[in-house]
Design an enzyme around this catalytic site. Structure first.
Site, PDB file in Angstrom:
ATOM      1  N   GLY A 355      11.860  13.374   8.275  1.00  0.00           N
ATOM      2  CA  GLY A 355      11.597  14.595   7.535  1.00  0.00           C
ATOM      3  C   GLY A 355      10.525  15.415   8.211  1.00  0.00           C
ATOM      4  N   GLY A 357       7.424  17.694   7.103  1.00  0.00           N
ATOM      5  CA  GLY A 357       6.609  18.085   5.969  1.00  0.00           C
ATOM      6  C   GLY A 357       5.615  19.143   6.349  1.00  0.00           C
ATOM      7  N   GLY A 358       4.780  19.470   5.394  1.00  0.00           N
ATOM      8  CA  GLY A 358       3.775  20.489   5.633  1.00  0.00           C
ATOM      9  C   GLY A 358       2.810  20.103   6.731  1.00  0.00           C
ATOM     10  N   PHE A 359       2.612  18.821   6.927  1.00  0.00           N
ATOM     11  CA  PHE A 359       1.608  18.394   7.898  1.00  0.00           C
ATOM     12  C   PHE A 359       2.193  17.888   9.200  1.00  0.00           C
ATOM     13  CE2 PHE A 359      -0.528  17.756   3.759  1.00  0.00           C
ATOM     14  CZ  PHE A 359      -1.472  18.756   3.911  1.00  0.00           C
ATOM     15  N   GLY A 360       3.450  17.735   9.254  1.00  0.00           N
ATOM     16  CA  GLY A 360       4.030  17.278  10.510  1.00  0.00           C
ATOM     17  C   GLY A 360       5.348  16.566  10.294  1.00  0.00           C
ATOM     18  N   ARG A 361       5.851  16.046  11.390  1.00  0.00           N
ATOM     19  CA  ARG A 361       7.157  15.384  11.359  1.00  0.00           C
ATOM     20  C   ARG A 361       6.978  13.884  11.132  1.00  0.00           C
ATOM     21  NH1 ARG A 361      11.360  17.425  14.897  1.00  0.00           N
ATOM     22  NH2 ARG A 361      11.386  19.656  14.558  1.00  0.00           N
ATOM     23  N   VAL A 362       7.932  13.301  10.446  1.00  0.00           N
ATOM     24  CA  VAL A 362       7.884  11.868  10.179  1.00  0.00           C
ATOM     25  C   VAL A 362       9.093  11.212  10.832  1.00  0.00           C
ATOM     26  CG1 VAL A 362       7.652  10.100   8.416  1.00  0.00           C
ATOM     27  CG2 VAL A 362       6.846  12.406   7.962  1.00  0.00           C
ATOM     28  N   LYS A 377       4.037   9.343  11.164  1.00  0.00           N
ATOM     29  CA  LYS A 377       3.845  10.759  10.872  1.00  0.00           C
ATOM     30  C   LYS A 377       3.011  11.363  11.980  1.00  0.00           C
ATOM     31  CE  LYS A 377       3.165  13.698   6.982  1.00  0.00           C
ATOM     32  NZ  LYS A 377       3.502  13.598   5.575  1.00  0.00           N
ATOM     33  N   ASP A 473      -3.575  15.962  -2.627  1.00  0.00           N
ATOM     34  CA  ASP A 473      -2.265  16.578  -2.391  1.00  0.00           C
ATOM     35  C   ASP A 473      -1.162  15.809  -3.111  1.00  0.00           C
ATOM     36  OD1 ASP A 473      -0.640  18.545  -1.450  1.00  0.00           O
ATOM     37  OD2 ASP A 473      -0.399  17.693   0.559  1.00  0.00           O
TER      38      ASP A 473
END
Ligand code: NAG
Ligand code: NAG
Ligand code: NAG
Ligand code: NAG
Ligand code: NAG
Length: 672
Positions: A355, A357-362, A377, A473
């Site tokens: 996925g 996300g807002g903070f980076g790729r996982v 992540k 968060d």
């Protein structure tokens, strides 16, 4: 007295005799300081090379040992002799044939009448006269029909004549595989080669042997012939070399070392003492002989391998480069090597992407050493002051143990990037189940279990662990589901990291809009109370199956989920806001749903003091306490207006907005 004189003359005689013997034998490892009889264009270079020709057209060069040597015994028998020398024919164009050279035994050093070019500076015509008294070993690189040459690369024994009595193509018997394994040599390859000439006076056996330089003398000679030299050589003969240039290609003929002995085997040459050949810029050369290019090839291959290794090592170092500072040493066990993560995720390939996300790729991965499935992540960051605190925090978070807290296994730092390693959760994040139509919808029991799981995780963080941890968060996309759909709260503290190291292209990401407590956006300080606000938004999200902030399609207005639920609450239709996929058949489910919706509104209260603590929230959820009958006046607030009033102006603290919000309209909200 006379005996003394006798003794004196005896010693004098001895001395003279010794000198005489020395005159017949010599061993020149290089020609520096050697007295040679040179003529034509022959010279001795400063490096000590005997250079017979110097790239001048149609010229000859000769070099002779300055004193004649005895070739016949006092009884008139031809003596044995042996000589060896190292030569090289260096030409700019090695693929163009050039004239060769010869070792010669001559009655005179005055060969001024001899012709250059194909006559090798030996004779002045094809006149084959016994009166010449010349013996030569030719290293011929031109095929002359007039001399019946066998090819353009041969070795021949010439007696009084350029028409060789015996000749063979240049090469040697290596004796590697079989005794008669023949390896050819290219005379004008530019590479030094060694020649041995051995003559036995008794049986008149004349052997010529050659090999590439540095190799021991091959046991089998290239040429072995019986040659009657008795009428060719005089008592005293000069020995030397001759070489000529032609009209087209002007090579340089070099002799590097030379050893000679009468009645014995010539001393071997010492390669360490031989001068070096000058390195010419040469045109493309394809030497035929394997050994000639085997050494350069080996060196080249080795250099290539070294270079390749260096490049590989450097590339690997760049590829797997990490940032590791001294202060991180204490976090050793939590630190992963980038290489391990790279291998675990198969190089962070897209097919392992879980996925974005807002903070980076996982990415999904399997740690090779332990075979543990992990989620990695990748968070981009600017190394800032916050990093140290952040790493300290995530490492301490790594020590958190709770069945509803995603286990952080460790981290890795690279330039501009932080990698966080979590236990892999096969069912991914909760938001997918809420919004992704391809996933099966969760029933209320499942949702309620997830809600209670997240609540107990937050309670653990806020009140039960050794220190207070503020998540910052809390939202559906940060809740991960394991194989049994147990909730695991993840992504602690990332909001804080991103506050410290933000990407200048975006505004500060410190949370997700819709989940942000008004006082948090105002003061920028995260507290347990702001976490409870976010949890309230999360409750509504799970119960309604909608994101906390809905942007009306075609209109600028944003509708907050909490406002909409409140409106329905006031209208006593709060259950109408539930996710329509949830049935109301069970009375208990309906009661839980109503409680969760109201609790969500309560937790989303703009006044932090009005929100319940996590412990109380837990009691409500567990049914240990019933939700107080809240007066509608108490709950009379409008979230967006409060946001505005309290200084939220979209300034420096915005925020990642879930991507799919823009497509839902409020009319559809109300219709459902
Ligand atoms: C070759 O040698 C001759 C005689 O030593 C000299 O005159 C001539 O300049 C030399 N040529 C080259 C190209 O070195
Ligand atoms: C070499 O021989 C030629 C004639 O054959 C003669 O003219 C010349 O002077 C001789 N040179 C030397 C150095 O003896
Ligand atoms: C060949 O050599 C002999 C003796 O040196 C000489 O008499 C004769 O004229 C030479 N012949 C030619 C064609 O040069
Ligand atoms: C010449 O070579 C043969 C071997 O082929 C050897 O038996 C003989 O002794 C050699 N003669 C000389 C003079 O080296
Ligand atoms: C070698 O040549 C000389 C003179 O030409 C001759 O007398 C002698 O018999 C020859 N030797 C052999 C072994 O043929």
């Amino acid at each position: 007295m006379s005996s003394i004189f006798t003794l004196f003359f005896f010693f004098l005689f001895l001395k003279i005799a010794t000198c005489g013997v020395q005159n017949n034998n010599f061993n020149l490892n290089g020609f520096g300081g050697a007295k040679l009889d040179l003529d034509g264009i022959a010279s001795i270079t400063p490096e000590g090379l005997l250079r017979l020709t110097n790239a001048t057209r149609m010229k000859a060069g000769h070099a002779f040992h300055p004193v004649p040597l005895r070739f016949k015994s006092p009884a008139g028998e031809t003596l044995s002799f042996s000589t060896t020398f190292v030569f090289a024919i260096v030409s700019k164009y090695s693929d163009v044939s050039s004239h060769g050279m010869a070792f010669l035994v001559s009655p005179t050093v005055n060969l001024s009448t001899a012709l250059p070019s194909q006559y090798l500076g030996l004779f002045n015509s094809e006149n084959c006269s016994a009166a010449n008294h010349v013996l030569a070993v030719e290293l011929d690189t031109i095929e002359n029909q007039e001399f019946a040459d066998i090819n353009d690369n041969h070795v021949g024994i010439d007696v009084n004549c350029l028409k060789s009595v015996y000749s063979r193509p240049a090469g040697y018997y290596s004796g590697r595989a079989t005794d008669d394994q023949f390896e050819s040599l290219n005379l004008h390859s530019g590479e030094p080669m060694q020649v041995w000439v051995d003559f036995a006076g008794g049986d008149m056996q004349f052997n010529v042997t050659m090999s590439p330089a540095q190799m021991p003398k091959p046991s089998r000679p290239l040429l072995s012939a019986t040659v009657n030299l008795s009428s060719v050589v005089y008592d005293q003969m000069y020995v030397g070399f001759s070489a000529t240039t032609g009209s087209s290609n002007q090579p340089s003929h070099y002799v590097l070392g030379w050893s000679f002995m009468v009645n014995g085997e010539a001393e071997s040459l010492d390669y360490r003492k031989l001068p070096q050949l000058p390195r010419l810029p040469r045109s493309k050369q394809k030497p035929k002989h394997i050994v000639v290019w085997l050494l350069p090839l080996a060196i080249f291959t080795f250099a290539l391998m070294v270079a390749a290794t260096v490049i590989l090592v450097v590339r690997r170092r760049i590829k797997y480069a990490e940032v590791l500072e001294d202060w991180e040493k204490e976090y050793g066990p939590h630190r992963f090597s980038y290489k391990d993560l790279y291998c675990a995720t198969d190089g962070f390939k897209d097919n392992g992407l879980l996925g974005v996300g807002g903070f980076g790729r996982v990415y999904r991965g399997v740690l090779r050493a332990s075979n543990i499935e992990v989620a990695v992540k990748r968070v981009s960051h600017k190394s800032g002051q916050g990093m140290k605190e952040f790493v300290a925090e995530i490492v301490s978070i790594g020590k958190l143990r709770h069945r509803n807290v995603a286990h952080l296994l460790g981290y890795c730092r690279r330039k501009g990037e932080l990698l966080l390693v979590y236990d892999y959760m096969p069912n991914g994040s909760l938001d997918k189940y809420l919004y992704d139509q391809t996933r099966p919808s969760l029933n209320w029991a499942q949702r309620f279990m997830i809600i209670k799981g997240v609540a107990s995780a937050i309670l653990y963080l806020h009140e039960e662990w050794e220190q207070v941890v503020v998540h910052r968060d809390i939202k559906a996309s940060n809740v991960l589901l394991d194989g049994e759909l147990n909730a695991k709260l993840g992504d602690f503290g990332l909001a804080r990291l991103c506050k410290h190291g933000t990407d200048p292209r975006t505004t500060r990401i410190i949370g997700t809009i819709g989940y942000l407590a008004p006082e948090f956006t105002r003061k920028g300080k995260a507290t347990t109370m702001s976490d409870i606000f976010s949890f309230g938004a999360f409750l509504l999200e799970v119960a309604c199956g909608r994101r906390p902030l809905v942007v009306e399609a075609g209109e600028e207005e944003q509708v907050f989920l909490v406002d909409w639920v409140l409106e329905n609450w006031k209208a006593r239709t709060v259950l109408a806001t539930r996710d329509q996929r949830l049935g109301l058949e069970e009375e208990r489910s309906a009661m839980e749903m109503e409680m969760v919706l109201k609790l969500g509104c309560l937790c989303s209260h703009p006044m932090p003091e009005a929100r319940p603590s996590m412990r109380r929230v837990m009691q409500f959820l567990d049914g240990d306490k019933t939700l107080p009958d809240l007066s509608l006046a108490y709950m009379s607030f409008s979230y967006p207006s409060l946001m505005q009033n309290q200084g939220y102006d979209g300034g420096d603290c915005i925020v990642s907005i879930p991507i799919s919000v823009a497509t839902v309209s409020t009319s559809s909200l109300n219709a459902r």
